[in-house]
Design a protein around this motif. Structure first.
Motif: not given
Length: 139
Positions: A27-34, A38-46
């Motif tokens: 496993x690897x941990x990566x710091x990102x923005x989220x 409307x109550x739904x979480x999203x991640x996006x790869x810059x």
């Protein structure tokens, strides 16, 4: 821990740590923005679909969110792996999905203090094409 905890962390925490699994199982941990819209979480790869954390996430391997300040992963990825985390399911959001504009707006609001050189890549067409909706794990 519950998915509500995940949603809360992704909403209120500036930097989150997403934990992905390499092909060999480590496993690897990566710091990102989220962002939460409307109550739904999203991640996006810059950095678009070529980013290794994104490739791991969409490969079907396990994905989890660290339940704490993900900025620790900016300093020490190994330390981030010792923090509590919650498994999640991620699904691709098409670049032309109407929610993409709302995600852009939330990026602008949540990270208004960040330099344009950090915000602009997260709003590019390449980044929009590498957006993931975060949901409760099916496990």
């Amino acid at each position: 821990m519950s998915f509500d905890d995940v949603r809360d962390v992704l909403d209120r925490t500036e930097v989150v740590a997403v934990v992905t699994t390499r092909a060999g199982g480590s496993r690897v941990a990566t710091p990102i923005w989220a962002m939460v819209v409307d109550g739904v979480p999203y991640l996006r790869s810059a950095f678009g679909a070529g980013s290794w954390w994104y490739r791991h996430a969409v490969s079907g391997r396990p994905v989890a969110i660290v339940l704490g300040d993900g900025a620790v992963a900016e300093r020490d990825r190994g330390a981030a792996l010792t923090l509590p985390r919650e498994p999640v399911r991620v699904t691709h959001v098409p670049a032309d999905d109407p929610v993409q504009d709302r995600i852009d707006e939330e990026l602008e609001r949540k990270y208004a203090h960040a330099p344009r050189s950090s915000i602009d890549p997260t709003r590019s067409e390449e980044a929009r094409a590498a957006t993931l909706r975060v949901g409760p794990s099916e496990v």
